[in-house]
Design a protein around this motif. Structure first.
Motif, PDB file in Angstrom:
ATOM      1  N   THR A 147       0.848  -1.194   0.000  1.00 24.11           N
ATOM      2  CA  THR A 147       0.000   0.000   0.000  1.00 24.11           C
ATOM      3  C   THR A 147       0.881   1.240   0.000  1.00 24.11           C
ATOM      4  OG1 THR A 147      -1.555  -1.273   1.339  1.00 24.11           O
ATOM      5  CG2 THR A 147      -1.978   1.078   1.168  1.00 24.11           C
ATOM      6  N   CYS A 148       0.430   2.279  -0.685  1.00 21.84           N
ATOM      7  CA  CYS A 148       1.186   3.538  -0.742  1.00 21.84           C
ATOM      8  C   CYS A 148       1.269   4.161   0.652  1.00 21.84           C
ATOM      9  CB  CYS A 148       0.496   4.496  -1.713  1.00 21.84           C
ATOM     10  SG  CYS A 148       1.271   6.134  -1.767  1.00 21.84           S
ATOM     11  N   PRO A 149       2.439   4.668   1.035  1.00 23.33           N
ATOM     12  CA  PRO A 149       2.598   5.218   2.394  1.00 23.33           C
ATOM     13  C   PRO A 149       2.319   6.713   2.490  1.00 23.33           C
ATOM     14  CG  PRO A 149       4.729   5.169   1.342  1.00 23.33           C
ATOM     15  CD  PRO A 149       3.739   4.670   0.314  1.00 23.33           C
ATOM     16  N   TYR A 150       1.813   7.316   1.439  1.00 23.44           N
ATOM     17  CA  TYR A 150       1.597   8.764   1.520  1.00 23.44           C
ATOM     18  C   TYR A 150       0.206   9.080   2.072  1.00 23.44           C
ATOM     19  CZ  TYR A 150       5.962   9.810  -1.014  1.00 23.44           C
ATOM     20  OH  TYR A 150       7.270   9.941  -1.391  1.00 23.44           O
ATOM     21  N   CYS A 151      -0.792   9.275   1.211  1.00 23.43           N
ATOM     22  CA  CYS A 151      -2.028   9.878   1.730  1.00 23.43           C
ATOM     23  C   CYS A 151      -3.097   8.850   2.099  1.00 23.43           C
ATOM     24  CB  CYS A 151      -2.573  10.904   0.737  1.00 23.43           C
ATOM     25  SG  CYS A 151      -3.609  10.231  -0.563  1.00 23.43           S
ATOM     26  N   GLY A 152      -4.184   9.355   2.670  1.00 23.65           N
ATOM     27  CA  GLY A 152      -5.250   8.508   3.174  1.00 23.65           C
ATOM     28  C   GLY A 152      -6.139   7.884   2.116  1.00 23.65           C
ATOM     29  N   VAL A 153      -5.885   8.159   0.824  1.00 24.77           N
ATOM     30  CA  VAL A 153      -6.643   7.431  -0.206  1.00 24.77           C
ATOM     31  C   VAL A 153      -6.326   5.938  -0.084  1.00 24.77           C
ATOM     32  CG1 VAL A 153      -7.048   7.123  -2.692  1.00 24.77           C
ATOM     33  CG2 VAL A 153      -6.715   9.413  -1.764  1.00 24.77           C
ATOM     34  N   GLY A 154      -5.062   5.627   0.242  1.00 29.20           N
ATOM     35  CA  GLY A 154      -4.701   4.234   0.504  1.00 29.20           C
ATOM     36  C   GLY A 154      -4.608   3.375  -0.739  1.00 29.20           C
ATOM     37  N   CYS A 155      -3.924   3.878  -1.770  1.00 31.92           N
ATOM     38  CA  CYS A 155      -3.843   3.133  -3.029  1.00 31.92           C
ATOM     39  C   CYS A 155      -2.991   1.870  -2.879  1.00 31.92           C
ATOM     40  CB  CYS A 155      -3.207   4.023  -4.104  1.00 31.92           C
ATOM     41  SG  CYS A 155      -4.189   5.470  -4.498  1.00 31.92           S
ATOM     42  N   GLY A 156      -3.419   0.824  -3.559  1.00 29.32           N
ATOM     43  CA  GLY A 156      -2.637  -0.405  -3.603  1.00 29.32           C
ATOM     44  C   GLY A 156      -1.498  -0.264  -4.601  1.00 29.32           C
ATOM     45  N   HIS A 190      -5.505  14.525  -2.584  1.00 30.27           N
ATOM     46  CA  HIS A 190      -6.002  13.146  -2.700  1.00 30.27           C
ATOM     47  C   HIS A 190      -6.237  12.858  -4.194  1.00 30.27           C
ATOM     48  CE1 HIS A 190      -7.102  14.388   1.444  1.00 30.27           C
ATOM     49  NE2 HIS A 190      -6.824  13.132   1.747  1.00 30.27           N
ATOM     50  N   PRO A 191      -5.163  12.891  -4.994  1.00 32.60           N
ATOM     51  CA  PRO A 191      -5.335  12.959  -6.456  1.00 32.60           C
ATOM     52  C   PRO A 191      -6.060  11.756  -7.079  1.00 32.60           C
ATOM     53  CG  PRO A 191      -3.073  13.490  -5.821  1.00 32.60           C
ATOM     54  CD  PRO A 191      -3.748  12.967  -4.601  1.00 32.60           C
ATOM     55  N   VAL A 192      -5.812  10.570  -6.584  1.00 30.65           N
ATOM     56  CA  VAL A 192      -6.458   9.414  -7.225  1.00 30.65           C
ATOM     57  C   VAL A 192      -7.960   9.417  -6.946  1.00 30.65           C
ATOM     58  CG1 VAL A 192      -6.625   6.896  -7.147  1.00 30.65           C
ATOM     59  CG2 VAL A 192      -4.381   8.002  -7.366  1.00 30.65           C
ATOM     60  N   LEU A 193      -8.350   9.832  -5.765  1.00 31.60           N
ATOM     61  CA  LEU A 193      -9.786   9.954  -5.482  1.00 31.60           C
ATOM     62  C   LEU A 193     -10.387  11.038  -6.369  1.00 31.60           C
ATOM     63  CD1 LEU A 193     -12.229   9.122  -3.817  1.00 31.60           C
ATOM     64  CD2 LEU A 193     -11.572  10.813  -2.094  1.00 31.60           C
ATOM     65  N   ARG A 207      -4.527   2.979 -10.560  1.00 37.62           N
ATOM     66  CA  ARG A 207      -4.020   4.350 -10.749  1.00 37.62           C
ATOM     67  C   ARG A 207      -3.079   4.723  -9.605  1.00 37.62           C
ATOM     68  NH1 ARG A 207      -9.532   5.180 -10.621  1.00 37.62           N
ATOM     69  NH2 ARG A 207     -10.568   5.313 -12.631  1.00 37.62           N
ATOM     70  N   LEU A 208      -2.127   5.582  -9.903  1.00 33.88           N
ATOM     71  CA  LEU A 208      -1.283   6.194  -8.870  1.00 33.88           C
ATOM     72  C   LEU A 208      -1.061   7.653  -9.234  1.00 33.88           C
ATOM     73  CD1 LEU A 208       1.572   3.535  -8.372  1.00 33.88           C
ATOM     74  CD2 LEU A 208      -0.390   3.917  -6.883  1.00 33.88           C
ATOM     75  N   CYS A 209      -0.875   8.494  -8.246  1.00 35.36           N
ATOM     76  CA  CYS A 209      -0.522   9.892  -8.534  1.00 35.36           C
ATOM     77  C   CYS A 209       0.995  10.012  -8.636  1.00 35.36           C
ATOM     78  CB  CYS A 209      -1.086  10.805  -7.443  1.00 35.36           C
ATOM     79  SG  CYS A 209      -0.194  10.717  -5.891  1.00 35.36           S
ATOM     80  N   THR A 210       1.480  11.229  -8.839  1.00 32.84           N
ATOM     81  CA  THR A 210       2.924  11.414  -9.031  1.00 32.84           C
ATOM     82  C   THR A 210       3.733  10.895  -7.843  1.00 32.84           C
ATOM     83  OG1 THR A 210       2.585  13.652  -8.200  1.00 32.84           O
ATOM     84  CG2 THR A 210       2.785  13.401 -10.579  1.00 32.84           C
ATOM     85  N   LYS A 211       3.199  11.076  -6.657  1.00 35.00           N
ATOM     86  CA  LYS A 211       3.961  10.635  -5.482  1.00 35.00           C
ATOM     87  C   LYS A 211       4.027   9.106  -5.439  1.00 35.00           C
ATOM     88  CE  LYS A 211       1.403  13.171  -2.620  1.00 35.00           C
ATOM     89  NZ  LYS A 211       0.682  14.207  -3.344  1.00 35.00           N
ATOM     90  N   GLY A 212       2.890   8.467  -5.698  1.00 36.96           N
ATOM     91  CA  GLY A 212       2.880   7.009  -5.703  1.00 36.96           C
ATOM     92  C   GLY A 212       3.743   6.425  -6.820  1.00 36.96           C
ATOM     93  N   GLN A 213       3.699   7.047  -7.988  1.00 34.71           N
ATOM     94  CA  GLN A 213       4.461   6.537  -9.132  1.00 34.71           C
ATOM     95  C   GLN A 213       5.966   6.591  -8.905  1.00 34.71           C
ATOM     96  OE1 GLN A 213       3.182   9.113 -12.265  1.00 34.71           O
ATOM     97  NE2 GLN A 213       1.148   8.226 -12.361  1.00 34.71           N
TER      98      GLN A 213
HETATM   99 FE1  SF4 Z   1      -0.395   7.441  -2.751  1.00 38.22          FE
HETATM  100 FE2  SF4 Z   1      -1.227   9.278  -4.498  1.00 38.22          FE
HETATM  101 FE3  SF4 Z   1      -2.772   7.176  -3.921  1.00 38.22          FE
HETATM  102 FE4  SF4 Z   1      -2.414   9.109  -2.135  1.00 38.22          FE
HETATM  103  S1  SF4 Z   1      -3.451   9.315  -4.110  1.00 38.22           S
HETATM  104  S2  SF4 Z   1      -2.320   6.890  -1.727  1.00 38.22           S
HETATM  105  S3  SF4 Z   1      -0.281   9.679  -2.502  1.00 38.22           S
HETATM  106  S4  SF4 Z   1      -0.769   7.120  -4.949  1.00 38.22           S
END
Ligand code: SF4
Length: 712
Positions: free
Chosen positions: A10-19, A184-187, A44-50
């Motif tokens: 799981t992504c360690p950044y925001c509370g969207v909690g992307c896998g 919360h870009p992916v949301l 999907r992932l945002c720039t931080k997740g990618q």
């Molecule tokens: Fe990570 Fe971006 Fe998803 Fe937040 S929206 S959990 S920062 S990939």
């Protein structure tokens, strides 16, 4: 070449909690992809997740990570790398000394919404169960404690009732005090797609600034900072006046309607419009869309929470949902977004001064007995009651009452408000332990002992995202050097301290010797509670993927569909909250209203995202924004260095003129501290005044003056 191994996490950044799927060769992380099967992001992932893998390159792991324990001499002597045995001798020896000389209440823990639930469980047991100090709080206090108290006051439990599917199903979406397009870009991508699919979709954004989210809105209510309660009261007045109240829902499923109706009688849309600085017609329009839509959902975050009226902001918005029956059905409800990846898990595990495991209350003696039994305390031992919240913990340290602070996975010398006080507190403590993955945070120089912790990609456990969905976090590679998992460090210290302080019983950590054992104990703490996950084992999560709580007979994505609320009467409670103007208002000396914000590609204090050069492409450096007319009035030019002063401190930043801000407003991103900025960084400017109900500091509210910088 063989394809890389993939580990699901799981992504360690925001509370969207992307896998995420971590690509690696067992020793090194080589890439990251969105997990197509994860229900939060579907790939999907945002720039931080990618770019997560770029935070774990061999270079970062070799040069930026804390790899061995270090003893520091705050008197100025050279830092001394040591083995774990010497570091733990020092930690345990000093904790026992302070415990013996000053009592358990002289010891405080400051933990983090970035920790995994299992880490929270271990530190909670160490603080409350072994040392018997009540003082453990989390940096989540800074981002969502007003939402927690708001839910409890209005609905009876700390449980966001909605899911991301509801966000997509809503016909009217009211986003207040949040900028999900950036935070919360992916949301937000899901919101955009839902709007494209639904003709007639209504998006109302409540925000003083014209954010990237507001630019998509059908109606942007650009209210004056700190007037949210007045706006929500005005909307409710409009609903009552027009007969848009759901009388059946109000009479059968709520209580406290009559006094609230009396309160908002005076809040005509005309008065609310004048107070908030928005057109009256916009209030009538927003009320109509919200109340008359078949499905209305609100999304909110720090703009409501980080305020001296944080809880009132939340409950005034929830009042609107209850009055119009916009709750407990698909696409409807008040949905608080969490900022951090596991702020929610920390709430479930009770790793906060005002919570105990399983959503129990430390002020309730019966709840303390429940937890004592669960952890295996002996009959004579008692758990402490509520402790200091985050800011009062540092205030107590500054007064000399807290002598030892153990700081885990967070950077208070940057992120807490009123940095002058924070630094006084850290300097005055007799023992500061900083447990971190990265050794170069602003807090690290204040430590007597630095303990190296493992981080994303290296540790095992679980996190819970904004929609109450629990996901597994998995290790792909071993940590660098001698870094250890956070829970394991707490356990090791707990075993040693229990042997001295509580020799009459087995250590509380005797059986919890793995993340899974801690998880199983945590599950048991939820038995019969509103968040019951007793049926949710690691094996089930591994086999069936992320699941929402409660998980009694399967996951429950949406709460209150039966219109029963977990209050003594089973009814939701309207909250009669008066509108209170900003406590720190602009005046002749400080004529502007400052708010702190987030930038799209940066994360908190940059300790992780700051390792990725690519993330500085959009915004590479801090700046202050001001409306062009405010700049012109002060004869300030774009790019000029300006001096920012508040009642709490000062700093220098380049000016950016931007008409997306209101007049007499200014904003600064929260990401930069004293390493980059003069003075004590952005939070040298902020105040530590707090919401009286939640203890959440008003990080977004300070009166400010701006003038040309006097450069040497
Ligand atoms: Fe990570 Fe971006 Fe998803 Fe937040 S929206 S959990 S920062 S990939």
């Amino acid at each position: 070449m063989a394809p890389p191994t993939q580990t699901r996490s799981t992504c360690p950044y925001c509370g969207v909690g992307c896998g995420v799927l971590i690509e690696h060769d067992g020793a090194q992380i080589t890439g990251v992809r969105g997990d197509p099967d994860h229900p939060a992001n579907f790939g999907r992932l945002c720039t931080k997740g990618q770019t997560l893998h770029l935070t774990a390159t061999p270079q970062v792991r070799a040069h930026s990570r804390l790899r061995v324990p270090v003893l520091q001499d705050r008197g100025g002597g050279p830092p001394k790398p040591v083995g774990w045995a010497a570091a733990l001798d020092r930690v345990c020896g000093e904790l026992l000394r302070i415990h013996g000389q000053h009592g358990p209440e002289a010891i405080g823990f400051y933990v983090s919404g970035q920790l995994l639930t299992e880490d929270y469980c271990a530190f909670n047991k160490l603080a409350r169960g072994v040392l018997k100090t009540p003082h453990i709080d989390s940096n989540s206090r800074l981002c969502m404690s007003s939402a927690v108290v708001g839910y409890k006051q209005s609905l009876g439990a700390d449980a966001p009732p909605c899911s991301y599917e509801d966000v997509e199903q809503a016909a009217c979406l009211l986003i207040a005090g949040a900028n999900p397009a950036w935070a919360h870009p992916v949301l937000f991508r899901r919101i955009e797609a839902a709007r494209a699919r639904q003709p007639g979709h209504r998006l109302i954004v409540v925000d003083p600034r014209r954010t990237e989210t507001a630019e998509l809105a059908d109606l942007h209510l650009a209210l004056q900072p700190g007037t949210d309660v007045a706006l929500f009261h005005g909307l409710l007045h409009a609903c009552i006046w027009q007969g848009w109240v759901d009388a059946g829902f109000v009479s059968h499923h709520t209580e406290g309607w009559a006094p609230l109706k009396d309160l908002v009688r005076d809040w005509t849309p005309a008065r609310a419009a004048q107070t908030c600085g928005v057109p009256e017609a916009h209030i009538w329009q927003a009320a109509e869309w919200f109340a008359q839509s078949p499905r209305s959902l609100s999304l909110y975050c720090q703009g409501l929470n980080q305020s001296a009226s944080g809880t009132a902001n939340n409950t005034a918005l929830i009042n609107l949902h209850l009055a119009t029956g916009q709750i407990g059905k698909p696409g409807a409800g008040p949905f608080s977004l969490t900022g951090q990846p596991n702020a929610m898990g920390g709430r479930e595990a009770g790793g906060m001064a005002t919570l105990l495991p399983g959503h129990r209350d430390p002020a309730n003696p019966a709840h303390r007995v429940d937890v004592a039994k669960l952890w295996g305390l002996s009959g004579l031992e008692r758990l402490p009651g509520p402790g200091h919240d985050a800011v009062s913990l540092f205030e107590a340290a500054a007064r000399g009452e807290i002598k030892a602070l153990w700081i885990v996975c967070t950077n208070p010398a940057q992120s807490l408000p009123d940095q002058a006080l924070v630094r006084q507190a850290l300097t005055r403590c007799e023992l500061v332990i900083v447990q971190e993955a990265f050794g170069d945070t602003a807090t690290a120089p204040f430590a007597d002992v630095l303990l190296p912790a493992s981080t994303w990609g290296e540790k095992e456990g679980t996190v819970t995202n904004s929609e109450r969905r629990i996901s597994r976090v998995r290790a792909a590679v071993p940590p660098p050097g001698e870094a250890r998992a956070d829970w394991a460090i707490a356990r090791e210290v707990g075993l040693r301290l229990d042997a001295v302080l509580n020799p009459h019983r087995p250590s509380l950590f005797a059986r919890t010797d793995s993340p899974e054992a801690l998880w199983n104990e945590h599950r048991e703490s939820t038995r019969g509670r509103d968040l019951d996950i007793t049926g949710l084992s690691y094996a089930l999560l591994d086999e069936r993927g992320p699941k929402t709580w409660p998980f009694v007979q399967g996951p429950q994505a949406r709460l209150y569909t039966d219109r029963w609320f977990p209050t003594p009467s089973g009814r939701a409670r309207f909250q009669c909250v008066p509108f209170r103007p900003l406590a720190e208002r602009a005046d002749a000396q400080f004529p502007l209203q400052l708010t702190t914000t987030r930038l799209r590609d940066h994360w908190h204090g940059l300790s992780r995202s700051g390792r990725v050069p690519r993330l500085f492409g959009l915004e590479g450096a801090p700046f202050v924004r001001l409306h062009p007319q405010d700049a012109q009035r002060r004869r300030l030019a774009e790019g000029q260095l300006v001096q920012l002063r508040t009642r709490h401190g000062e700093t220098v930043l380049p000016l950016r003129c931007d008409d997306r801000l209101g007049l007499s407003q200014a904003d600064v991103a929260m990401h930069w501290g004293s390493e980059v900025l003069s003075g004590l960084g952005v939070n040298g400017l902020t105040q530590r005044r707090r919401c009286p109900d939640s203890g959440q500091p008003a990080l977004k509210q300070a009166a400010l003056s701006i003038s040309p910088a006097n450069l040497p």
